[in-house]
Design a protein around this motif. Structure first.
Motif, PDB file in Angstrom:
ATOM      1  N   VAL A 106      38.355   4.217  30.078  1.00 50.63           N
ATOM      2  CA  VAL A 106      37.324   5.006  29.388  1.00 50.63           C
ATOM      3  C   VAL A 106      37.754   6.468  29.282  1.00 50.63           C
ATOM      4  CG1 VAL A 106      34.973   5.915  29.611  1.00 50.63           C
ATOM      5  CG2 VAL A 106      35.411   3.480  29.954  1.00 50.63           C
ATOM      6  N   VAL A 107      38.242   7.031  30.387  1.00 51.45           N
ATOM      7  CA  VAL A 107      38.692   8.428  30.377  1.00 51.45           C
ATOM      8  C   VAL A 107      39.849   8.610  29.394  1.00 51.45           C
ATOM      9  CG1 VAL A 107      39.744  10.268  31.758  1.00 51.45           C
ATOM     10  CG2 VAL A 107      37.903   8.885  32.723  1.00 51.45           C
ATOM     11  N   GLU A 108      40.803   7.704  29.442  1.00 55.08           N
ATOM     12  CA  GLU A 108      41.974   7.799  28.578  1.00 55.08           C
ATOM     13  C   GLU A 108      41.598   7.672  27.109  1.00 55.08           C
ATOM     14  OE1 GLU A 108      46.150   6.177  29.663  1.00 55.08           O
ATOM     15  OE2 GLU A 108      45.211   4.634  28.411  1.00 55.08           O
ATOM     16  N   GLU A 109      40.695   6.755  26.782  1.00 51.43           N
ATOM     17  CA  GLU A 109      40.278   6.570  25.394  1.00 51.43           C
ATOM     18  C   GLU A 109      39.616   7.820  24.843  1.00 51.43           C
ATOM     19  OE1 GLU A 109      37.799   3.141  25.522  1.00 51.43           O
ATOM     20  OE2 GLU A 109      39.423   1.811  26.140  1.00 51.43           O
ATOM     21  N   ILE A 110      38.683   8.398  25.595  1.00 49.16           N
ATOM     22  CA  ILE A 110      37.991   9.600  25.119  1.00 49.16           C
ATOM     23  C   ILE A 110      38.964  10.755  25.015  1.00 49.16           C
ATOM     24  CG2 ILE A 110      36.180  11.271  25.655  1.00 49.16           C
ATOM     25  CD1 ILE A 110      34.527   9.060  26.833  1.00 49.16           C
ATOM     26  N   ASP A 112      44.460  21.209  33.339  1.00 43.95           N
ATOM     27  CA  ASP A 112      44.407  20.992  34.788  1.00 43.95           C
ATOM     28  C   ASP A 112      43.073  20.383  35.206  1.00 43.95           C
ATOM     29  OD1 ASP A 112      42.815  23.452  34.561  1.00 43.95           O
ATOM     30  OD2 ASP A 112      43.008  23.559  36.738  1.00 43.95           O
ATOM     31  N   ALA A 113      42.374  19.776  34.251  1.00 48.10           N
ATOM     32  CA  ALA A 113      41.048  19.224  34.528  1.00 48.10           C
ATOM     33  C   ALA A 113      41.144  17.940  35.355  1.00 48.10           C
ATOM     34  CB  ALA A 113      40.320  18.932  33.221  1.00 48.10           C
ATOM     35  N   ALA A 114      40.067  17.665  36.054  1.00 52.07           N
ATOM     36  CA  ALA A 114      39.920  16.410  36.790  1.00 52.07           C
ATOM     37  C   ALA A 114      38.494  15.923  36.608  1.00 52.07           C
ATOM     38  CB  ALA A 114      40.227  16.599  38.273  1.00 52.07           C
ATOM     39  N   ILE A 115      38.337  14.617  36.462  1.00 51.72           N
ATOM     40  CA  ILE A 115      37.015  13.999  36.387  1.00 51.72           C
ATOM     41  C   ILE A 115      36.862  13.087  37.595  1.00 51.72           C
ATOM     42  CG2 ILE A 115      35.616  12.285  35.155  1.00 51.72           C
ATOM     43  CD1 ILE A 115      36.533  13.475  32.563  1.00 51.72           C
ATOM     44  N   ALA A 116      35.779  13.270  38.323  1.00 50.23           N
ATOM     45  CA  ALA A 116      35.523  12.453  39.518  1.00 50.23           C
ATOM     46  C   ALA A 116      34.172  11.763  39.372  1.00 50.23           C
ATOM     47  CB  ALA A 116      35.537  13.318  40.776  1.00 50.23           C
ATOM     48  N   GLN A 169      30.695   5.136  29.960  1.00 50.05           N
ATOM     49  CA  GLN A 169      31.233   5.905  28.848  1.00 50.05           C
ATOM     50  C   GLN A 169      30.347   7.115  28.549  1.00 50.05           C
ATOM     51  OE1 GLN A 169      31.584   3.910  24.917  1.00 50.05           O
ATOM     52  NE2 GLN A 169      33.766   4.105  25.242  1.00 50.05           N
ATOM     53  N   GLY A 170      29.026   6.940  28.643  1.00 52.36           N
ATOM     54  CA  GLY A 170      28.118   8.057  28.437  1.00 52.36           C
ATOM     55  C   GLY A 170      28.290   9.141  29.480  1.00 52.36           C
ATOM     56  N   VAL A 171      28.459   8.750  30.756  1.00 46.93           N
ATOM     57  CA  VAL A 171      28.654   9.721  31.837  1.00 46.93           C
ATOM     58  C   VAL A 171      29.981  10.463  31.646  1.00 46.93           C
ATOM     59  CG1 VAL A 171      29.031   9.980  34.319  1.00 46.93           C
ATOM     60  CG2 VAL A 171      27.226   8.467  33.484  1.00 46.93           C
ATOM     61  N   VAL A 172      31.048   9.731  31.344  1.00 38.92           N
ATOM     62  CA  VAL A 172      32.359  10.366  31.156  1.00 38.92           C
ATOM     63  C   VAL A 172      32.329  11.296  29.947  1.00 38.92           C
ATOM     64  CG1 VAL A 172      34.782   9.932  30.589  1.00 38.92           C
ATOM     65  CG2 VAL A 172      33.638   8.528  32.302  1.00 38.92           C
ATOM     66  N   SER A 179      21.881   4.934  24.113  1.00 43.68           N
ATOM     67  CA  SER A 179      21.474   4.069  25.220  1.00 43.68           C
ATOM     68  C   SER A 179      22.437   4.143  26.397  1.00 43.68           C
ATOM     69  CB  SER A 179      21.376   2.616  24.740  1.00 43.68           C
ATOM     70  OG  SER A 179      22.659   2.121  24.359  1.00 43.68           O
ATOM     71  N   GLY A 180      23.691   4.580  26.169  1.00 48.81           N
ATOM     72  CA  GLY A 180      24.664   4.656  27.246  1.00 48.81           C
ATOM     73  C   GLY A 180      24.277   5.689  28.289  1.00 48.81           C
ATOM     74  N   ILE A 181      24.197   6.949  27.879  1.00 46.49           N
ATOM     75  CA  ILE A 181      23.863   8.004  28.841  1.00 46.49           C
ATOM     76  C   ILE A 181      22.403   7.904  29.271  1.00 46.49           C
ATOM     77  CG2 ILE A 181      23.336   9.721  27.048  1.00 46.49           C
ATOM     78  CD1 ILE A 181      24.537  11.822  28.997  1.00 46.49           C
ATOM     79  N   ALA A 182      21.515   7.492  28.359  1.00 43.96           N
ATOM     80  CA  ALA A 182      20.104   7.308  28.745  1.00 43.96           C
ATOM     81  C   ALA A 182      19.982   6.220  29.806  1.00 43.96           C
ATOM     82  CB  ALA A 182      19.269   6.961  27.512  1.00 43.96           C
ATOM     83  N   GLY A 183      20.755   5.153  29.648  1.00 44.69           N
ATOM     84  CA  GLY A 183      20.722   4.076  30.635  1.00 44.69           C
ATOM     85  C   GLY A 183      21.186   4.544  32.001  1.00 44.69           C
ATOM     86  N   ALA A 184      22.218   5.409  32.022  1.00 46.62           N
ATOM     87  CA  ALA A 184      22.697   5.939  33.299  1.00 46.62           C
ATOM     88  C   ALA A 184      21.623   6.784  33.974  1.00 46.62           C
ATOM     89  CB  ALA A 184      23.966   6.769  33.077  1.00 46.62           C
ATOM     90  N   LEU A 185      20.945   7.633  33.199  1.00 42.93           N
ATOM     91  CA  LEU A 185      19.881   8.476  33.761  1.00 42.93           C
ATOM     92  C   LEU A 185      18.710   7.620  34.255  1.00 42.93           C
ATOM     93  CD1 LEU A 185      19.934  11.318  31.076  1.00 42.93           C
ATOM     94  CD2 LEU A 185      20.704  11.508  33.450  1.00 42.93           C
ATOM     95  N   LYS A 186      18.379   6.573  33.516  1.00 37.98           N
ATOM     96  CA  LYS A 186      17.290   5.683  33.935  1.00 37.98           C
ATOM     97  C   LYS A 186      17.631   4.980  35.238  1.00 37.98           C
ATOM     98  CE  LYS A 186      15.578   4.726  29.244  1.00 37.98           C
ATOM     99  NZ  LYS A 186      15.480   3.698  28.188  1.00 37.98           N
TER     100      LYS A 186
END
Length: 659
Positions: free
Chosen positions: A127-131, A162-166, A181-184, A282-289
């Protein structure tokens, strides 16, 4: 608000942080001076006419002679306090100069390597690589906080290089691919919009302010012996320690207010950008829910105070100055018809399906292979929407990036994601089709890197032949995370080898130039992020000659400018590009020494403000699209030039340029 406006706003907010920090520091300095005066008034004689008299602390500090006689001491106290705060903040920021990976590791996160066999981590890396590929940004380092069962994530670093995603382990286990995918995408928004650098500076500010409270605590600890020995001054020293702690925590109160003032609105913006990235609310909304359904499961087990403003969700329960808007408010902005009652229904459903979601995650590794079977869809590239798409790659771009990675053979893909093979994949991209010249290049590799490296290259050639032109730039971006993990001495040797391979045929073509320039910049920024400025304050009107040279180079490489027809088409494309910014240059400027000209021009254009860079991108895009088609050489040059001036250009398909 587009990419360039976000960058300008981030720069403005950085200045706001500095002003607010100075104001809070001055308040703390004054408060410390007041404690010094109270101590002097309580334990020192005060002049009253010709006599010295003792008086109470509170009444004594109003005595003018006390102030006059201790001016030097107060100035020293002010200087020491301000220096402690300032140097502590600068020291903290300097300690984080090694990049986002440093922040992630300090949080106890573990790096996710491209060759991981864990299906959940493989899905995360995909997911990170695709975006990243879709947006034209270098692939960031990926981390997992293994001991955190909640749903949360953050992006850290100075620059995209020099970014990192955790993400937390709970994010991997509890979210579907669309939700992940919504969170990333939300975290990529922070990367593109300049929030990461603001967050790093905020960490330094908070640490500097907290130092006074830490010193007060140590002061109290150091006086424990004095109290046990019944020292007459112990009470006063304890009072000073308590006062310093109180001042430090009052400063922390203001620091939390600063974090809240900056963070809440940018979280709304990042949520909106995530929807633009994925075209799937629905992706990011689903994560928040799910965070709400799991009873605010974004809270971290570890101390989240320092990084709370960087997180996807609240890191701990905050009664005042919350760094994140209420979950319900965030969901309502994404889904206008959201009913809060859905949370309770979802909570009941999740309790029944949690084991099933984990099982579904296991098949995520099969998704990459299935994308290779999809047929490329056509479509008209919309020039007018190009600026708004920068930093917001839609699902079509992400799908295109997935197809590119899926088109790579398994051997090449594995090698590019390997720490041991990444340099050889870069060299592989530079090997010439002429067998005789290729042998000369292999001798260069033996001399520079050793015979093992040369054997790896021969293996890649034997197994896969020479690389396809449209796969070279993606391979570079996939290699990058592992390249920057190598020792600096290795990196210097790799860069020198790249230059020698490119010069083997006594000429430097466009890809050889671009590869060398981009790798050097990525490596410099990854190892010296604090010395990198993403945008300056320059105006395009002062860089017309530089723009002319860049547009000329792009126009010339899009056509066979050595023929009369090609030169005429290049001239037409050049005029179209310059016309977008209302500059009436009639002739393109292209020489045999175009690499040197382009180097100097790019450095000058990188000093432009974010809004002025948008005009540069518009001119370049119009130049490339003038003949309604994009060749690989043009695409590579356009994306690399954009990367070199710190603008992440979304991936383009050849099919998208036909109309």
């Amino acid at each position: 608000m587009n990419f360039f406006e976000h960058q300008a706003k981030a720069r403005s907010q950085s200045r706001w942080i500095i002003f607010a920090f100075i104001a809070v520091t001055l308040l703390i300095v004054l408060a410390v001076d007041l404690i010094v005066l109270v101590f002097l008034a309580a334990h020192g004689p005060v002049m009253d006419g010709a006599n010295y008299v003792s008086q109470g602390a509170l009444s004594g500090i109003a005595n003018r002679d006390l102030w006059a006689n201790n001016t030097g001491l107060l100035l020293t106290s002010s200087g020491i306090t301000a220096s402690i705060i300032g140097l502590s903040s600068l020291g903290k920021i300097a300690a984080l100069r090694s990049g986002g990976g440093k922040v992630a590791r300090d949080m106890g996160a573990t790096i996710v390597t491209p060759d991981t066999r864990d299906p959940l981590r493989r899905r995360l890396y995909n997911v990170v690589e695709e975006i990243s590929l879709a947006s034209g940004a270098p692939v960031p380092e990926v981390y997992v906080m293994e001991n955190e069962p909640g749903i949360n994530a953050f992006a850290a670093g100075y620059t995209p290089a020099d970014a990192a995603i955790a993400v937390t382990q709970g994010t991997l286990e509890k979210l579907s691919r669309a939700e992940l995918q919504g969170v990333v995408a939300h975290e990529f928004s922070h990367i593109f919009n300049g929030d990461m650098r603001i967050n790093i500076r905020m960490m330094g500010v908070i640490f500097g302010i907290m130092v006074i409270a830490i010193l007060g605590r140590k002061f109290l600890h150091a006086t424990s012996y004095r109290r046990s020995s019944r020292d007459n001054n112990a009470g006063a020293i304890v009072a000073v320690g308590i006062g310093l702690m109180a001042i430090g925590y009052i400063g922390l109160f203001f620091a939390r207010w600063m974090k809240s003032a900056l963070s809440r609105q940018r979280e709304y913006l990042a949520d909106a950008s995530a929807v633009q990235f994925t075209r799937d609310p629905s992706g990011i909304a689903g994560a928040l829910k799910k965070i709400a359904a799991y009873d605010h499961s974004s809270y971290l087990k570890g101390d989240a105070e320092e990084v709370s403003h960087m997180l996807f969700g609240s890191g701990y329960r905050q009664l005042m100055f919350a760094t994140h808007p209420p979950l319900e408010k965030r969901i309502e902005r994404i889904e206008k018809r959201f009913d809060p009652g859905e949370i309770q229904d979802l909570a009941a459903k999740l309790r029944k399906q949690e084991h099933r979601e984990h099982a579904e995650a296991i098949i995520a590794q099969e998704e990459q292979a299935s994308k290779a079977e999809r047929k490329k869809s056509g479509g008209l590239f919309d020039f007018e929407n190009m600026i708004s798409n920068i930093g917001n790659p839609d699902m079509e771009r992400i799908a295109a990036a997935a197809m590119i990675t899926a088109s790579l053979s398994e051997g090449i893909s594995s090698a590019a994601r390997s720490l041991e093979w990444a340099p050889e994949v870069l060299f592989y991209c530079l090997l010439d089709n002429d067998p005789e010249l290729r042998e000369q290049q292999l001798l260069v590799v033996v001399k520079q890197m050793g015979d093992i490296s040369e054997q790896k290259l021969r293996h890649l050639l034997t197994a896969h032949g020479t690389v396809q032109a449209d796969q070279r730039l993606p391979l570079l971006e996939i290699c990058f995370p592992n390249l920057k993990r190598r020792p600096m001495s290795d990196i210097e040797n790799i860069l020198e080898t790249i230059d020698l391979l490119a010069a083997a045929d006594k000429r430097i073509d466009s890809f050889e130039y671009l590869l060398s320039r981009l790798v050097k910049q990525y490596m410099f920024e990854a190892h010296s992020p604090n010395r990198t400025k993403l945008h300056g304050s320059g105006k395009l009107k002062d860089s017309v000659d530089e723009l002319t040279k860049v547009v000329s180079v792009v126009a010339a490489h899009g056509q066979n400018s050595k023929t009369a027809a090609g030169l005429q088409a290049a001239q037409k494309a050049f005029r179209a590009g310059m016309g977008v910014v209302d500059i009436n240059h009639t002739n393109l400027s292209f020489t045999d020494d175009w690499q040197h000209d382009l180097d100097k021009a790019i450095d000058k254009l990188d000093e432009l403000s974010a809004s002025e860079k948008s005009k540069v991108i518009a001119a370049l895009a119009r130049t490339v699209l003038d003949d309604r088609k994009i060749v690989t050489e043009e695409h590579e040059m356009l994306r690399v030039i954009c990367s070199l001036i710190h603008v992440p250009l979304p991936i383009l398909n050849e099919a998208e340029s036909k109309g």
